[in-house]
Design a protein around this motif. Structure first.
Motif, PDB file in Angstrom:
ATOM      1  N   GLU A 105       0.867  -1.191   0.000  1.00 30.73           N
ATOM      2  CA  GLU A 105       0.000   0.000   0.000  1.00 30.73           C
ATOM      3  C   GLU A 105       0.900   1.236   0.000  1.00 30.73           C
ATOM      4  O   GLU A 105       1.197   1.824   1.046  1.00 30.73           O
ATOM      5  CB  GLU A 105      -0.874  -0.037   1.254  1.00 30.73           C
ATOM      6  CG  GLU A 105      -1.919   1.038   1.368  1.00 30.73           C
ATOM      7  CD  GLU A 105      -3.111   0.842   0.433  1.00 30.73           C
ATOM      8  OE1 GLU A 105      -3.010   1.219  -0.742  1.00 30.73           O
ATOM      9  OE2 GLU A 105      -4.134   0.301   0.917  1.00 30.73           O
ATOM     10  N   PRO A 106       1.372   1.660  -1.176  1.00 26.47           N
ATOM     11  CA  PRO A 106       2.406   2.708  -1.206  1.00 26.47           C
ATOM     12  C   PRO A 106       1.937   4.056  -0.658  1.00 26.47           C
ATOM     13  O   PRO A 106       2.771   4.881  -0.261  1.00 26.47           O
ATOM     14  CB  PRO A 106       2.777   2.812  -2.691  1.00 26.47           C
ATOM     15  CG  PRO A 106       1.748   2.068  -3.449  1.00 26.47           C
ATOM     16  CD  PRO A 106       1.041   1.135  -2.526  1.00 26.47           C
ATOM     17  N   GLY A 107       0.627   4.302  -0.615  1.00 26.69           N
ATOM     18  CA  GLY A 107       0.142   5.606  -0.123  1.00 26.69           C
ATOM     19  C   GLY A 107       0.112   5.697   1.390  1.00 26.69           C
ATOM     20  O   GLY A 107      -0.098   6.778   1.951  1.00 26.69           O
ATOM     21  N   LEU A 108       0.281   4.592   2.069  1.00 25.63           N
ATOM     22  CA  LEU A 108       0.097   4.548   3.523  1.00 25.63           C
ATOM     23  C   LEU A 108       1.377   4.928   4.286  1.00 25.63           C
ATOM     24  O   LEU A 108       2.452   4.397   4.009  1.00 25.63           O
ATOM     25  CB  LEU A 108      -0.345   3.127   3.926  1.00 25.63           C
ATOM     26  CG  LEU A 108      -0.429   2.844   5.433  1.00 25.63           C
ATOM     27  CD1 LEU A 108      -1.605   3.601   6.055  1.00 25.63           C
ATOM     28  CD2 LEU A 108      -0.554   1.345   5.697  1.00 25.63           C
ATOM     29  N   VAL A 109       1.233   5.877   5.224  1.00 26.12           N
ATOM     30  CA  VAL A 109       2.326   6.140   6.179  1.00 26.12           C
ATOM     31  C   VAL A 109       2.045   5.234   7.369  1.00 26.12           C
ATOM     32  O   VAL A 109       1.075   5.437   8.095  1.00 26.12           O
ATOM     33  CB  VAL A 109       2.336   7.621   6.619  1.00 26.12           C
ATOM     34  CG1 VAL A 109       3.462   7.884   7.609  1.00 26.12           C
ATOM     35  CG2 VAL A 109       2.448   8.540   5.412  1.00 26.12           C
ATOM     36  N   ASP A 110       2.833   4.217   7.553  1.00 29.53           N
ATOM     37  CA  ASP A 110       2.469   3.214   8.564  1.00 29.53           C
ATOM     38  C   ASP A 110       3.065   3.506   9.951  1.00 29.53           C
ATOM     39  O   ASP A 110       3.835   4.465  10.119  1.00 29.53           O
ATOM     40  CB  ASP A 110       2.843   1.806   8.079  1.00 29.53           C
ATOM     41  CG  ASP A 110       4.359   1.624   7.957  1.00 29.53           C
ATOM     42  OD1 ASP A 110       5.108   2.577   8.303  1.00 29.53           O
ATOM     43  OD2 ASP A 110       4.790   0.542   7.515  1.00 29.53           O
TER      44      ASP A 110
END
Ligand code: SIN
Ligand code: CO
Length: 391
Positions: free
Chosen positions: A255-260
């Protein structure tokens, strides 16, 4: 059984706070209000209402007139400096002239600070002086700092709400900060020399009974917000662009858009380590920070050479050396010695020299004669920077 400390005491010559400074700090400081009757017995007025009005006309002086229009139930505020003729046509009632930082402009007012030498000097912000016509008031309000309200001339009626949880909501319709609801738990009429101590956040309302002068010795408590901004700015400047977010443990993502959470945890740890300082770093920061506070002149000062002989000669003539009114001085101890801060700069000198520059009494010929040559060098450096000036 422990009894609750009293709210009113009588001062004595030996105990101007009505108790030892240690007992005051333990039981009242930042905790509960205290009315001290006769804290300054046979109080000698260091300035008159006329002197105050004169000061309020000078450039660079922070002055306000607060007036209340009873008929229209309206407050008016006017900011100084005022024209010379402003005070010729004042009403008979319901106005107050307030001037901040009067200790910086008036050496006799500054002398009052000697009575507060049981507090760290840097905790004291300024002495505000108010002159009020009968009925004059700035309304019911709270302050965010401790204050000692010393009655100078005339009488003032003070009402306070010392109950925990007193309502603190402010009125929207006034040009000054006023409480929406105020009800008093205690009230007194103060005579000259009486002093009311209030910790932060205690609602209070002072009304002049007759024409009166009140000296407010106000404390300084830097907000955590301003400290953080100043510290982060200093740290940010030092670190520059060199240290960066890094993540050698980063895994491939779906999920490249997620800041985890792992990313957030890394940011937390980078920020925490950047803001951490050892005692010496923090002392250096805080000393400089305190020395550039409000109105203190932060423009770089020209260093003007002066010889020790010339300082000694002027002291001999009876002229004392005092801190410049536009500089705030404080000092720290560090492993190699003593460091004095003024106008955002640091000066290494002897402990005795730093102490003499900040003790609140002028440096005079007898101090100079007893001091070492290293002490002389320290004081000379402070004079050359313009931090200490001849009174
Ligand atoms: C005054 O001197 O009129 C006001 C002082 C204060 O309430 O803090
Ligand atoms: Co107040």
């Amino acid at each position: 059984m422990a009894t609750e400390p009293v709210i009113e005491v009588k001062a004595s010559a030996k105990q101007p706070l009505g108790m030892s400074a240690a007992a005051f700090m333990r039981d009242y400081w930042q905790k509960r209000p205290l009315l001290i009757r006769g804290a300054f017995p046979s109080f000698q007025l260091p300035m008159s209402g006329n002197d105050l009005a004169g000061l309020a006309c000078e450039d660079g002086v922070l002055a306000r007139i607060v007036a209340f229009d009873r008929k229209r139930d309206r407050w008016h505020v006017e900011n100084g400096p005022f024209p010379e003729d402003r005070f010729l046509h004042m009403g008979k009632r319901d106005w107050t002239l307030l001037v901040q930082d009067v200790d910086r402009w008036d050496a006799d007012v500054a002398k009052l600070l000697a009575s507060f030498a049981f507090l760290p000097r840097w905790r004291i912000d300024d002495i505000m002086v108010s002159f009020a016509a009968p009925g004059g008031s700035v309304g019911a309000h709270v302050d965010h700092y401790d204050v000692f309200l010393l009655q100078g001339q005339g009488q003032r009626h003070w009402a306070i709400d010392a109950r925990p949880g007193a309502p603190l909501g402010t009125r929207e319709d006034a040009p000054i900060k006023l409480l929406e609801i105020f009800s008093a738990s205690h009230d007194w009429v103060l005579d000259p020399g009486d002093m009311l101590y209030l910790p932060p956040g205690v609602p209070h309302h002072g009304v002049a009974v007759d024409a009166c002068l009140t000296f407010s010795i106000g404390m300084r408590a830097p907000s955590v917000g301003e400290l953080l901004v100043a510290w982060a700015e200093e740290r940010g400047r030092e670190l520059g662009d060199t240290r960066r977010y890094s993540d050698p443990d980063q895994r491939a993502v779906s999920e490249p858009g997620l800041v985890d959470g792992a990313g957030i945890a890394r940011v937390r740890s980078v920020l925490a380590s950047a803001l951490t300082a050892d005692d010496a770093e923090l002392a250096n920061f805080f000393g400089r920070f305190l020395s550039t506070y409000r109105l203190a002149d932060t423009a770089p000062r020209k260093v003007r050479a002066i010889t020790e002989g010339s300082i000694a000669a002027r002291l001999k003539k009876g002229r004392g050396l005092v801190p410049s009114p536009s500089v705030r001085l404080n000092f720290i101890e560090h492993p190699e010695g003593t460091r004095l801060f003024g106008a955002g700069e640091a000066l290494d000198l002897t402990r005795a020299a730093a102490s003499a520059c900040t003790r609140g009494a002028p440096i005079d010929a007898s101090w100079w004669d007893a001091a070492s040559s290293a002490d002389h060098a320290g004081v000379r450096a402070a004079v050359e920077r313009g931090w200490m000036v001849f009174a």
